[in-house]
Write a protein that holds these residues in place. Structure first.
Motif, short mmCIF file in Angstrom:
data_model
loop_
_atom_site.label_atom_id
_atom_site.label_comp_id
_atom_site.label_asym_id
_atom_site.label_seq_id
_atom_site.Cartn_x
_atom_site.Cartn_y
_atom_site.Cartn_z
N SER A 18 0.82 -1.22 0.00
CA SER A 18 0.00 0.00 0.00
C SER A 18 0.85 1.26 0.00
CB SER A 18 -0.94 0.00 1.21
OG SER A 18 -0.21 0.03 2.43
N GLN A 83 -12.48 1.14 2.72
CA GLN A 83 -11.27 1.50 1.97
C GLN A 83 -11.29 0.92 0.57
OE1 GLN A 83 -8.33 0.02 4.81
NE2 GLN A 83 -7.61 2.10 5.15
N LEU A 84 -11.72 -0.34 0.44
CA LEU A 84 -11.78 -0.96 -0.88
C LEU A 84 -12.75 -0.22 -1.78
CD1 LEU A 84 -11.75 -4.77 0.09
CD2 LEU A 84 -9.94 -3.49 -1.07
N GLY A 85 -13.86 0.25 -1.20
CA GLY A 85 -14.82 1.03 -1.97
C GLY A 85 -14.22 2.33 -2.47
N LEU A 87 -11.00 2.88 -2.96
CA LEU A 87 -9.94 2.55 -3.93
C LEU A 87 -10.51 2.31 -5.33
CD1 LEU A 87 -7.68 0.17 -1.81
CD2 LEU A 87 -7.08 2.43 -2.67
N ARG A 88 -11.74 1.81 -5.40
CA ARG A 88 -12.35 1.55 -6.70
C ARG A 88 -12.60 2.84 -7.48
NH1 ARG A 88 -14.67 -3.27 -7.96
NH2 ARG A 88 -16.27 -2.21 -9.19
N SER A 89 -12.64 3.96 -6.77
CA SER A 89 -12.90 5.24 -7.44
C SER A 89 -11.62 5.88 -7.99
CB SER A 89 -13.56 6.21 -6.46
OG SER A 89 -12.67 6.57 -5.41
N GLU A 92 -5.88 4.96 -12.42
CA GLU A 92 -4.44 4.83 -12.67
C GLU A 92 -4.00 5.93 -13.63
OE1 GLU A 92 -1.29 3.47 -11.33
OE2 GLU A 92 -2.80 1.90 -11.12
#
Length: 278
Positions: A18, A83-85, A87-89, A92
């Motif tokens: 991370s 947090q995973l939710g 991160l999906r936003s 890259e």
């Protein structure tokens, strides 16, 4: 005990992944916006939030004991899902792997990219001895500070600090990191050698204060050590991110985190022996 050690290993692996991904994504995003010169401020803000949350969590230790380990870890599990939710936003900055029609081909392309990135990162470190030296210096100072705070958490009660005061003492020491992260932003004219010398001196003062057996001085020493640690961390992060190639930035930052973990592995038993007899 085996399962506890295994969980700690996964936690350390999570930290290394991370930290590399987060810093690389932030720096590349700022570079795209032509604001990479502000990365040092970003790193300071990041450490400030980390230290503040870490300090507050120590005050909640009693509450965690009150609600029990199942509810405490359940709250952590829910936080990770949130947090995973988030991160999906995130998007890259650069396309990592070309689109492939075949799923197996896409996976092979991803694996090949990962292997190549790791190999290129090692090649970069082989040729950039100064970068390796910066990684080692920063990780060594940081490891001593973290180990000092670990020992203080265990030793302060033995030196007479009231039970109600332990959480506040730990919070005070964490606040030292916030002070260090903010002060380094005002010290633009200091060279890296000067920053390293001051940081190392503050951490050593913390180590000697730990042996004073006076819990007020011990707490103050932990506070000073945290100042030096985070000041050096912010300055080192800014220098390294500027030197890392964009294609290997995430991998190289993770290697820096791994360097810290590796030093901690060797220093922990040595510090245990040292603090047992001194």
């Amino acid at each position: 005990l085996f399962m506890v050690c295994l969980s700690i290993s996964f936690h350390a692996l999570s930290y290394n992944f991370s930290s590399g991904s987060g810093d690389a994504l932030a720096y590349d995003s700022m570079k795209t916006a032509k604001k990479e010169n502000e990365f040092e401020r970003y790193a300071a803000n990041q450490l400030t939030i980390y230290r503040l949350c870490s300090g507050i969590s120590t005050l909640c230790a009693g509450f965690a004991l009150f609600i029990g380990h199942k509810l405490a870890y359940g709250a952590d599990f829910i936080a990770c899902l949130i947090q995973l939710g988030v991160l999906r936003s995130l998007i890259e900055v650069y396309a990592e792997v070309p689109a492939q029609n075949n799923e197996s081909m896409r996976r092979r392309a991803l694996f090949t990219r990962l292997v190549n990135s790791f190999g290129e990162s090692l090649s970069f470190l082989k040729n950039e001895k100064k970068v390796v030296f910066l990684m080692f210096c920063n990780s060594f100072v940081g490891a001593i500070d973290i180990l000092l705070l670990f020992f203080l958490q265990a030793k302060l009660p033995n030196r007479g600090i009231p039970e109600y005061g332990l959480g506040f003492a730990l919070l005070f020491m964490e606040m030292g990191g916030i002070v260090g992260a903010r002060l380094i932003l005002k010290a633009k004219k200091l060279t890296y050698k000067q920053v390293f010398g001051i940081a190392a001196a503050l951490v050593l003062i913390g180590v000697f204060a730990e042996h004073s057996k006076i819990y007020i001085l011990m707490t103050l020493g932990g506070f000073l050590a945290a100042i030096g640690d985070d000041a050096l961390q912010v300055r080192t992060n800014a220098i390294l991110q500027d030197k890392f190639p964009s294609a290997q930035r995430a991998t190289l930052t993770s290697i820096e985190s791994f360097t810290f973990s590796a030093i901690m592995i060797w220093l922990s038993p040595l510090a245990g022996i040292l603090f047992t007899y001194w």
